[in-house]
Design a protein around this motif. Structure first.
Motif, PDB file in Angstrom:
ATOM      1  N   ALA A   1      29.803   1.346  11.343  1.00  0.00           N
ATOM      2  CA  ALA A   1      28.703   0.865  10.516  1.00  0.00           C
ATOM      3  C   ALA A   1      29.176   0.376   9.158  1.00  0.00           C
ATOM      4  O   ALA A   1      28.645  -0.602   8.623  1.00  0.00           O
ATOM      5  CB  ALA A   1      27.667   1.981  10.353  1.00  0.00           C
ATOM      6  N   ASP A   2      30.170   1.027   8.566  1.00  0.00           N
ATOM      7  CA  ASP A   2      30.643   0.662   7.232  1.00  0.00           C
ATOM      8  C   ASP A   2      32.125   0.312   7.199  1.00  0.00           C
ATOM      9  O   ASP A   2      32.750   0.317   6.133  1.00  0.00           O
ATOM     10  CB  ASP A   2      30.358   1.807   6.255  1.00  0.00           C
ATOM     11  CG  ASP A   2      28.870   2.105   6.121  1.00  0.00           C
ATOM     12  OD1 ASP A   2      28.109   1.159   5.854  1.00  0.00           O
ATOM     13  OD2 ASP A   2      28.473   3.269   6.307  1.00  0.00           O
ATOM     14  N   ARG A   3      32.701   0.023   8.324  1.00  0.00           N
ATOM     15  CA  ARG A   3      34.108  -0.364   8.377  1.00  0.00           C
ATOM     16  C   ARG A   3      34.283  -1.413   9.474  1.00  0.00           C
ATOM     17  O   ARG A   3      33.709  -1.318  10.552  1.00  0.00           O
ATOM     18  CB  ARG A   3      35.009   0.839   8.639  1.00  0.00           C
ATOM     19  CG  ARG A   3      34.758   1.516   9.979  1.00  0.00           C
ATOM     20  CD  ARG A   3      35.500   2.836  10.100  1.00  0.00           C
ATOM     21  NE  ARG A   3      35.221   3.473  11.379  1.00  0.00           N
ATOM     22  CZ  ARG A   3      34.112   4.145  11.667  1.00  0.00           C
ATOM     23  NH1 ARG A   3      33.165   4.262  10.766  1.00  0.00           N
ATOM     24  NH2 ARG A   3      33.933   4.701  12.851  1.00  0.00           N
ATOM     25  N   MET A   4      35.079  -2.397   9.165  1.00  0.00           N
ATOM     26  CA  MET A   4      35.268  -3.497  10.093  1.00  0.00           C
ATOM     27  C   MET A   4      36.636  -4.118   9.837  1.00  0.00           C
ATOM     28  O   MET A   4      36.970  -4.446   8.700  1.00  0.00           O
ATOM     29  CB  MET A   4      34.163  -4.547   9.900  1.00  0.00           C
ATOM     30  CG  MET A   4      34.085  -5.589  10.984  1.00  0.00           C
ATOM     31  SD  MET A   4      33.582  -4.914  12.595  1.00  0.00           S
ATOM     32  CE  MET A   4      32.021  -4.115  12.165  1.00  0.00           C
ATOM     33  N   PRO A   5      37.452  -4.277  10.866  1.00  0.00           N
ATOM     34  CA  PRO A   5      38.748  -4.937  10.652  1.00  0.00           C
ATOM     35  C   PRO A   5      38.542  -6.416  10.349  1.00  0.00           C
ATOM     36  O   PRO A   5      37.481  -6.986  10.633  1.00  0.00           O
ATOM     37  CB  PRO A   5      39.450  -4.741  12.005  1.00  0.00           C
ATOM     38  CG  PRO A   5      38.322  -4.675  12.993  1.00  0.00           C
ATOM     39  CD  PRO A   5      37.215  -3.944  12.285  1.00  0.00           C
ATOM     40  N   ASP A   6      39.546  -7.023   9.769  1.00  0.00           N
ATOM     41  CA  ASP A   6      39.501  -8.450   9.487  1.00  0.00           C
ATOM     42  C   ASP A   6      40.069  -9.190  10.695  1.00  0.00           C
ATOM     43  O   ASP A   6      41.286  -9.245  10.878  1.00  0.00           O
ATOM     44  CB  ASP A   6      40.314  -8.772   8.238  1.00  0.00           C
ATOM     45  CG  ASP A   6      40.288 -10.262   7.906  1.00  0.00           C
ATOM     46  OD1 ASP A   6      39.504 -10.992   8.550  1.00  0.00           O
ATOM     47  OD2 ASP A   6      41.052 -10.696   7.026  1.00  0.00           O
ATOM     48  N   PRO A   7      39.220  -9.758  11.526  1.00  0.00           N
ATOM     49  CA  PRO A   7      39.743 -10.412  12.729  1.00  0.00           C
ATOM     50  C   PRO A   7      40.583 -11.637  12.434  1.00  0.00           C
ATOM     51  O   PRO A   7      41.390 -12.050  13.280  1.00  0.00           O
ATOM     52  CB  PRO A   7      38.470 -10.772  13.509  1.00  0.00           C
ATOM     53  CG  PRO A   7      37.396 -10.857  12.483  1.00  0.00           C
ATOM     54  CD  PRO A   7      37.751  -9.858  11.423  1.00  0.00           C
ATOM     55  N   LYS A   8      40.407 -12.220  11.242  1.00  0.00           N
ATOM     56  CA  LYS A   8      41.183 -13.416  10.905  1.00  0.00           C
ATOM     57  C   LYS A   8      42.679 -13.118  10.884  1.00  0.00           C
ATOM     58  O   LYS A   8      43.492 -14.018  11.079  1.00  0.00           O
ATOM     59  CB  LYS A   8      40.740 -13.978   9.549  1.00  0.00           C
ATOM     60  CG  LYS A   8      39.304 -14.465   9.498  1.00  0.00           C
ATOM     61  CD  LYS A   8      39.021 -15.262   8.233  1.00  0.00           C
ATOM     62  CE  LYS A   8      39.237 -14.431   6.977  1.00  0.00           C
ATOM     63  NZ  LYS A   8      38.296 -13.296   6.871  1.00  0.00           N
TER      64      LYS A   8
ATOM     65  N   ASN B   1      17.323   6.154  19.804  1.00  0.00           N
ATOM     66  CA  ASN B   1      16.335   5.130  20.153  1.00  0.00           C
ATOM     67  C   ASN B   1      16.493   3.830  19.379  1.00  0.00           C
ATOM     68  O   ASN B   1      15.579   3.000  19.375  1.00  0.00           O
ATOM     69  CB  ASN B   1      14.917   5.674  19.931  1.00  0.00           C
ATOM     70  CG  ASN B   1      14.623   6.887  20.796  1.00  0.00           C
ATOM     71  OD1 ASN B   1      14.779   6.839  22.009  1.00  0.00           O
ATOM     72  ND2 ASN B   1      14.215   7.973  20.159  1.00  0.00           N
ATOM     73  N   SER B   2      17.634   3.651  18.729  1.00  0.00           N
ATOM     74  CA  SER B   2      17.816   2.434  17.933  1.00  0.00           C
ATOM     75  C   SER B   2      19.291   2.186  17.675  1.00  0.00           C
ATOM     76  O   SER B   2      20.149   3.017  17.992  1.00  0.00           O
ATOM     77  CB  SER B   2      17.055   2.540  16.606  1.00  0.00           C
ATOM     78  OG  SER B   2      17.603   3.581  15.817  1.00  0.00           O
ATOM     79  N   MET B   3      19.561   1.018  17.063  1.00  0.00           N
ATOM     80  CA  MET B   3      20.917   0.634  16.670  1.00  0.00           C
ATOM     81  C   MET B   3      20.923   0.429  15.156  1.00  0.00           C
ATOM     82  O   MET B   3      20.096  -0.303  14.608  1.00  0.00           O
ATOM     83  CB  MET B   3      21.313  -0.670  17.358  1.00  0.00           C
ATOM     84  CG  MET B   3      21.337  -0.595  18.871  1.00  0.00           C
ATOM     85  SD  MET B   3      22.929  -0.068  19.508  1.00  0.00           S
ATOM     86  CE  MET B   3      23.899  -1.535  19.210  1.00  0.00           C
ATOM     87  N   ARG B   4      21.846   1.070  14.476  1.00  0.00           N
ATOM     88  CA  ARG B   4      21.956   0.913  13.031  1.00  0.00           C
ATOM     89  C   ARG B   4      22.541  -0.449  12.695  1.00  0.00           C
ATOM     90  O   ARG B   4      23.515  -0.901  13.315  1.00  0.00           O
ATOM     91  CB  ARG B   4      22.840   2.013  12.453  1.00  0.00           C
ATOM     92  CG  ARG B   4      23.076   1.914  10.949  1.00  0.00           C
ATOM     93  CD  ARG B   4      24.002   3.029  10.477  1.00  0.00           C
ATOM     94  NE  ARG B   4      24.369   2.866   9.078  1.00  0.00           N
ATOM     95  CZ  ARG B   4      25.224   3.669   8.441  1.00  0.00           C
ATOM     96  NH1 ARG B   4      25.783   4.681   9.088  1.00  0.00           N
ATOM     97  NH2 ARG B   4      25.514   3.444   7.170  1.00  0.00           N
ATOM     98  N   GLN B   5      21.972  -1.108  11.707  1.00  0.00           N
ATOM     99  CA  GLN B   5      22.470  -2.406  11.274  1.00  0.00           C
ATOM    100  C   GLN B   5      23.820  -2.236  10.586  1.00  0.00           C
ATOM    101  O   GLN B   5      23.999  -1.372   9.729  1.00  0.00           O
ATOM    102  CB  GLN B   5      21.484  -3.076  10.318  1.00  0.00           C
ATOM    103  CG  GLN B   5      21.877  -4.482   9.912  1.00  0.00           C
ATOM    104  CD  GLN B   5      20.819  -5.147   9.047  1.00  0.00           C
ATOM    105  OE1 GLN B   5      19.821  -4.536   8.691  1.00  0.00           O
ATOM    106  NE2 GLN B   5      21.037  -6.411   8.711  1.00  0.00           N
ATOM    107  N   LEU B   6      24.800  -3.053  10.968  1.00  0.00           N
ATOM    108  CA  LEU B   6      26.113  -2.992  10.358  1.00  0.00           C
ATOM    109  C   LEU B   6      26.088  -3.652   8.981  1.00  0.00           C
ATOM    110  O   LEU B   6      25.385  -4.638   8.766  1.00  0.00           O
ATOM    111  CB  LEU B   6      27.150  -3.689  11.243  1.00  0.00           C
ATOM    112  CG  LEU B   6      27.316  -3.174  12.670  1.00  0.00           C
ATOM    113  CD1 LEU B   6      28.457  -3.906  13.361  1.00  0.00           C
ATOM    114  CD2 LEU B   6      27.543  -1.677  12.693  1.00  0.00           C
TER     115      LEU B   6
END
Length: 304
Positions: free
Chosen positions: A164-171, A193-198
Motif C-alpha cells: 500500500a505504501d511501498r512500490m519498486p521503481d519499474p523503470k 470486503n474491499s481493496m485499499r487504494q495504493l
C-alpha cells in the motif's frame, strides 16, 4: 506470419549467430517446447520479468511465478517469464553486515532455477550479468518491434516489495507496470470486503481474473494483483529461513527439512557442503536447540 516464436527471437540475439541447438538450456525450451511462447501482431505482448537475489530460490518464488502467469495471462496477454539473478558482488554487499554470510553464486542460483518442476516452456532463466540485461532487453524489443510486434515487460514481485505504501521503481528494469499476488504471503492492501487504494494510484478495477490500478501522476503505469483465496496450511517459505536451516543443521537434517521448501534441496545441500571449510563452521558444532533455529521476522529476498 500472424505469430512469431519468442524463443527464436531471443536466440537470435542471445547466441549472436552461434548454433543454439548445442546449448544445454535453450531459452523457453526452444525446439522442444510443446507450447512455445508466441508473439502476436495485434495488441500488447507481455513478459513477466522476475528479478531477485534468490539466495536460494524456494517454492514460494516458484508458486508466485506459476500463479501469476497462469491467472493473469489471459487478461494481460502474458506470454512468458524471464528470471534474473542478482550479481554476486551486489548479493555480497547486501549481506555484508552478516557474520559469515551464506552466499550462493549466481551460477548456482541459476542452476537451482532449472531442472524438474520448472516450467521451462514459458520460463527462461537469464544466466548473464545484470549489467547486460538492459542492452539485451532493448535489442529484443526493437527487433520484434520492426516486425510489427508490441512487446512490454511487466515487473513481478512479492508482497514484501509491493504494498500500500511501498512500490519498486519499474523503470529501473525497463518496465512501466508491476504485478504481485498473495499466493505465498499476505498483502497489506486487501481487506475482507474491499481493496485499499495504493498511494499515488487510482482505485482498483476488476478485470476477468485480476485487479488493476493505474498511477495518477508521472509516467503511465499499472499495478496488477492476482488474488489467491485459499488458505495456506503452512508458513510462507523464506530464503532467510532456508539459510538458517543449512547453517544450524546437519546435511542430512537439512536435506530432509528443505523438501518441499527449497527448489532442488539435494543440489542445494551439495552446494552448501562444497563451501570452504572455514565458512561451514556450523557443521562442526552440535545441533542448536530448536527454539534458536527460528528465523527472525525479516523480509525475504526481493528485487535487489
Amino acid at each position: 506470419m500472424p505469430f512469431l516464436r519468442l524463443g527464436d527471437c531471443v536466440e537470435s540475439i542471445h547466441f549472436r549467430g552461434q548454433n543454439p541447438s548445442k546449448a544445454p538450456h535453450r531459452p523457453f525450451n526452444n525446439g522442444h517446447a510443446q507450447n512455445p511462447p508466441l508473439l502476436r501482431r495485434q495488441g500488447v505482448n507481455r513478459i513477466l520479468l522476475y528479478p531477485g537475489s534468490f539466495n536460494p530460490p524456494h517454492q514460494g518464488h516458484l508458486d508466485l511465478l506459476r500463479y501469476v502467469f497462469g491467472n493473469a495471462r489471459e487478461d494481460l496477454n502474458i506470454v512468458a517469464a524471464i528470471v534474473i539473478m542478482t550479481d554476486d558482488d551486489r548479493l555480497a554487499a547486501k549481506l555484508s553486515a552478516d557474520d559469515d554470510p551464506l552466499l550462493f553464486t549466481r551460477d548456482q542460483r541459476v542452476n537451482l532455477w532449472r531442472g524438474p518442476g520448472i516450467p521451462v516452456d514459458w520460463t527462461w532463466v537469464y544466466d548473464r550479468p545484470e549489467a547486460s540485461w538492459e542492452a539485451f532487453r532493448t535489442k529484443l524489443t526493437n527487433t520484434v518491434g520492426k516486425k510489427g510486434i508490441d512487446l512490454k515487460f511487466m515487473l513481478l514481485g512479492g508482497p514484501d516489495n509491493i504494498g500500500a505504501d511501498r512500490m519498486p521503481d519499474p523503470k529501473a528494469w525497463g518496465c512501466s507496470d508491476v504485478i504481485t499476488s498473495n499466493i505465498s504471503r499476505p498483502v497489506d492492501f486487501v481487506y475482507p470486503n474491499s481493496m485499499r487504494q495504493l498511494s499515488g494510484h487510482a482505485m482498483w478495477t476488476k478485470m476477468n481474473t485480476i485487479w488493476t490500478c493505474h498511477r495518477l501522476r508521472g509516467p503511465k503505469g499499472m499495478v496488477g494483483f492476482v488474488p489467491y483465496t485459499a488458505k495456506s496450511e503452512s508458513p510462507a517459505p523464506s530464503s532467510t529461513k532456508i539459510r538458517k536451516i543449512l547453517t544450524n543443521s546437519s546435511l542430512e537434517e537439512a536435506a530432509d527439512q528443505l523438501k518441499g521448501v527449497a527448489l532442488h534441496p539435494d543440489i542445494l545441500v551439495e552446494y552448501f557442503r562444497q563451501r570452504p571449510k572455514t565458512l561451514r563452521s556450523a557443521l562442526e558444532r552440535k545441533a542448536v536447540p530448536e527454539e534458536t533455529k527460528k528465523a527472525p521476522n525479516a523480509p525475504d529476498d526481493g528485487f535487489w
